[in-house]
Design a protein around this motif. Structure first.
Motif, PDB file in Angstrom:
ATOM      1  N   ASN A   1       0.982  -1.116  -0.076  1.00 38.01           N
ATOM      2  CA  ASN A   1       0.069  -0.060  -0.029  1.00 38.01           C
ATOM      3  C   ASN A   1       0.986   1.157  -0.084  1.00 38.01           C
ATOM      4  O   ASN A   1       1.779   1.188   0.695  1.00 38.01           O
ATOM      5  N   ALA A   2       0.761   2.230  -0.766  1.00 38.09           N
ATOM      6  CA  ALA A   2       1.613   3.367  -0.697  1.00 38.09           C
ATOM      7  C   ALA A   2       0.625   4.624  -1.346  1.00 38.09           C
ATOM      8  O   ALA A   2      -0.374   4.567  -2.124  1.00 38.09           O
ATOM      9  N   ILE A   3       1.103   5.750  -1.026  1.00 40.06           N
ATOM     10  CA  ILE A   3       0.777   7.129  -1.588  1.00 40.06           C
ATOM     11  C   ILE A   3       1.984   7.673  -2.087  1.00 40.06           C
ATOM     12  O   ILE A   3       2.846   8.055  -1.407  1.00 40.06           O
ATOM     13  N   TRP A   4       1.890   8.177  -3.355  1.00 38.36           N
ATOM     14  CA  TRP A   4       2.609   8.973  -4.178  1.00 38.36           C
ATOM     15  C   TRP A   4       2.226  10.626  -4.095  1.00 38.36           C
ATOM     16  O   TRP A   4       1.053  10.607  -4.384  1.00 38.36           O
ATOM     17  N   PHE A   5       2.971  11.470  -4.123  1.00 39.43           N
ATOM     18  CA  PHE A   5       2.753  12.996  -3.898  1.00 39.43           C
ATOM     19  C   PHE A   5       2.951  13.371  -5.082  1.00 39.43           C
ATOM     20  O   PHE A   5       4.223  13.790  -5.830  1.00 39.43           O
TER      21      PHE A   5
ATOM     22  N   GLY B   1      -2.834   6.834  -5.193  1.00 36.97           N
ATOM     23  CA  GLY B   1      -2.831   6.028  -4.285  1.00 36.97           C
ATOM     24  C   GLY B   1      -2.419   4.652  -4.920  1.00 36.97           C
ATOM     25  O   GLY B   1      -3.311   4.371  -5.891  1.00 36.97           O
ATOM     26  N   GLY B   2      -1.667   3.714  -4.387  1.00 37.99           N
ATOM     27  CA  GLY B   2      -1.535   2.276  -4.895  1.00 37.99           C
ATOM     28  C   GLY B   2      -1.720   1.181  -4.037  1.00 37.99           C
ATOM     29  O   GLY B   2      -1.334   1.415  -2.733  1.00 37.99           O
ATOM     30  N   SER B   3      -2.365   0.007  -4.351  1.00 37.45           N
ATOM     31  CA  SER B   3      -2.592  -0.901  -3.502  1.00 37.45           C
ATOM     32  C   SER B   3      -2.618  -2.182  -4.476  1.00 37.45           C
ATOM     33  O   SER B   3      -3.162  -2.495  -5.296  1.00 37.45           O
ATOM     34  N   SER B   4      -1.854  -3.200  -3.813  1.00 37.41           N
ATOM     35  CA  SER B   4      -1.579  -4.332  -4.653  1.00 37.41           C
ATOM     36  C   SER B   4      -2.791  -5.211  -5.163  1.00 37.41           C
ATOM     37  O   SER B   4      -3.885  -5.255  -4.277  1.00 37.41           O
TER      38      SER B   4
END
Length: 614
Positions: free
Chosen positions: A588-592, A601-604
């Motif tokens: 799970n990740a957030i790129w700005f 937002g990324g989520s596998s």
């Protein structure tokens, strides 16, 4: 005219389909973003955001919700977090890891003929950390009351439709659960029937947990009525949990079942607000928690890989995989021997371990073929000191017990693989005011011992200690000590501003996945969703942090899509390969996106992780 319009529509549709390179679409948000391991958990965060809360408030609500729904953790587990504070423009580390209780000594467990503390049961438990971590984050950096933030979790404790994954986990582990009376009462509502666990979709009620959370809220409300500030009132609730009647019942219920907790263990424990560790990779500052976690592994690996031209190798080429695999193994070998609680002596040599010069030395060990006997290095000269543990390193080198050349992994159902990659959850949150939160909470997964009538499922993190100093003199069990854990939230800044906030579940594979997510974006230009779904590799050359602490040197998990020529090349380099369809985490990740002032937002596409944004 109609024909032209039709062709235009087809072209637009084709372009749209062509642009979708991932199985799940990326999230986009302008005001806020909330991502975690379960849809209901993300919804709890969205509810708080919609009521005006900031990213801290929302992340605390998500944490409470996933603990309540047993998303491979419970309230008696541990919480690790990184927070970006927009007012100070600094990253803060939250250490809410519990400690080994009084009486938990090396001799205690060796007298029971144990090589490590047990995997399950009351003797596997460190003191609860998550409640303190949640209340500390909320008090120090949030804006809402504990009552507001706990509202979704309390509603769930009164009854929510349980998911099939959790319900089936309970059914599969019911033989262990039946050995603990308070766990049996909560988890097995159909005792005596063929299926004793809840059914998928059944309303799962946790009345004891609800009453415990209500006590915290009632304490806060009474403190506010007495004129206390929001912060003071939350800490009143904190004290009731760790020093009052809730603590008394946790201690009673744990000792009743054979555990070691004392009131002093809980009352003296404190959440620590710490300075994170960091390194700079090509102008990006990457932050991790201190060496009581495995987090510095990511920093060490980046330092090693900085000495190679990864981009020219090509994404997931044989050369790339071989280089990344061995770099990870070098850093993990150091983790296995040098990491431990910095509050205890001996102190881990982190200055040397994170030295760029030490990384250059380690990088020279990477060969064309894999070396299954890669061991720890000697970082002490890089902090102008002499290594006091050279005799232990020599013992490791000469003792084949520390290098277990066992059979390769036997497919996706291999018990070793399941244990090595055992999951928890992760939480990511960000808001328009600049607050960013990355959390990897864990502990108290099913089958969990529930402490008395509190509804609190206890941690199983004691098993991450070692009982033999030759394995790791820094992580040797002592009462009051925090075990070296796998849990490892991540954050990165670029040009002094948030660049990426990321975390993953998965035991000893966590920093492997996080490393590759980061490289996928920085070296290969992937979007955060592409990077979250990408075909990662996993090594098992390090010692597992769970169970019997096994390892499988030379074994590697590859994505099923890896082509035959890469497989053949790696086979010739000595790798023992197994293949999985999905190897991405779940991340799970957030790129700005500072150009457009928005969040990605990324989520596998792996598991049930889910995000909501606005």
């Amino acid at each position: 005219m109609k024909k032209t319009a039709f062709i235009f529509l087809i072209c637009c549709l084709s372009a749209s389909l062509g642009a979708q390179t991932t199985q799940k679409p990326p999230l986009h948000g302008k005001h806020w973003m909330a991502i975690t391991g379960k849809p209901l958990g993300a919804t709890a965060g969205a509810m708080i955001f919609s009521q005006g809360g900031n990213a801290i408030d929302a992340s605390c609500a998500m944490l409470a919700a996933v603990c309540t729904m047993w998303d491979v953790l419970s309230w008696g587990g541990e919480t690790q977090a990184l927070i970006y504070n927009p007012h100070t423009q600094k990253v803060i580390a939250i250490n809410a890891m519990g400690i080994a209780p009084t009486g938990a000594t090396v001799d205690f467990f060796k007298e029971k003929d144990m090589q490590y503390p047990p995997e399950f049961g009351p003797l596997a438990a460190t003191t609860p950390g998550t409640p303190g971590g949640l209340m500390t984050m909320l008090a120090e950096y949030g804006t809402m009351s504990l009552e507001q933030v706990l509202a979704p979790a309390m509603e769930m404790a009164k009854g929510y439709p349980i998911e099939a994954q959790t319900a089936n986990m309970i059914e599969n582990r019911k033989d262990l659960i039946k050995g603990w009376p308070h766990s049996k009462k909560v988890f097995l509502p159909h005792l005596g029937e063929e299926r004793e666990a809840p059914h998928a979709g059944e309303i799962f009620v946790q009345e004891d947990l609800y009453q415990t959370l209500k006590k915290l809220v009632d304490t806060e409300k009474a403190a506010l009525a007495a004129g206390k500030t929001r912060k003071e009132a939350i800490y009143e609730a904190y004290d009731r949990f760790y020093k009052g009647d809730i603590a008394e019942e946790i201690v009673r219920g744990t000792r009743e079942q054979g555990g070691l907790f004392t009131m002093e263990d809980l009352s003296k424990w404190k959440v620590k607000i710490e300075e994170p560790l960091s390194t700079n990779y090509k102008g990006i500052e990457v932050y991790k928690l201190q060496e009581w976690t495995q987090g510095p592994v990511l920093l060490q690996t980046l330092n090693i890989l900085e000495n190679f031209d990864l981009k020219s190798m090509g994404y997931n080429s044989a050369n790339y995989i071989n280089t990344v695999y061995q770099a990870m193994n070098l850093a993990f070998a150091d983790r296995d021997f040098y990491y431990g609680d910095p509050d205890f002596s001996p102190k881990s040599p982190m200055k040397g371990l994170l030295s760029k010069e030490y990384a250059k030395q380690r990088a020279k060990l990477i060969q064309e073929k894999n070396d299954p006997e890669m061991g720890p290095g000697d970082p002490y000269p890089f902090q102008n000191e002499k290594n006091p543990f050279l005799h232990l390193l020599e013992k490791r080198k000469n003792d084949l017990a520390y290098y277990q050349p066992e059979l390769p992994i036997q497919g996706p159902d291999d018990p070793f693989l399941k244990q090595f990659q055992s999951g928890t959850t992760s939480i990511q949150a960000a808001d328009k005011d600049g607050w960013v939160v990355s959390i990897t909470p864990s502990g108290g997964w099913i089958p969990a011992v529930i402490a008395g009538n509190t509804g609190i499922g206890l941690s199983q993190r004691m098993q991450s200690f070692v009982l033999d100093e030759a394995l790791n003199p820094f992580n040797l069990l002592e009462p009051g000590k925090r075990p070296r854990v796998t849990l490892t939230p991540s954050m990165a800044l670029k040009d002094g501003k948030p660049f990426l906030s990321f975390a993953v579940q998965g035991g000893d594979t966590q920093d492997q996945d996080l490393l590759q997510l980061f490289l996928n974006m920085v070296e290969f230009g992937m979007t955060v969703q592409e990077a979250s779904e990408a075909a990662n590799i996993h090594s098992y050359q390090m010692q597992s942090s769970f169970g019997a602490h096994e390892s499988k040197p030379g074994s590697i998990t590859l994505n099923s899509a890896v082509p035959a020529w890469v497989r053949n090349d790696l086979k010739n380099r000595g790798y023992k390969m197994n293949f999985l369809e999905r190897t991405s985490g779940p991340l799970n990740a957030i790129w700005f996106d500072w150009k457009h002032s928005s969040f990605w937002g990324g989520s596998s596409n792996h598991g049930e992780d889910y995000g909501i944004a606005w």
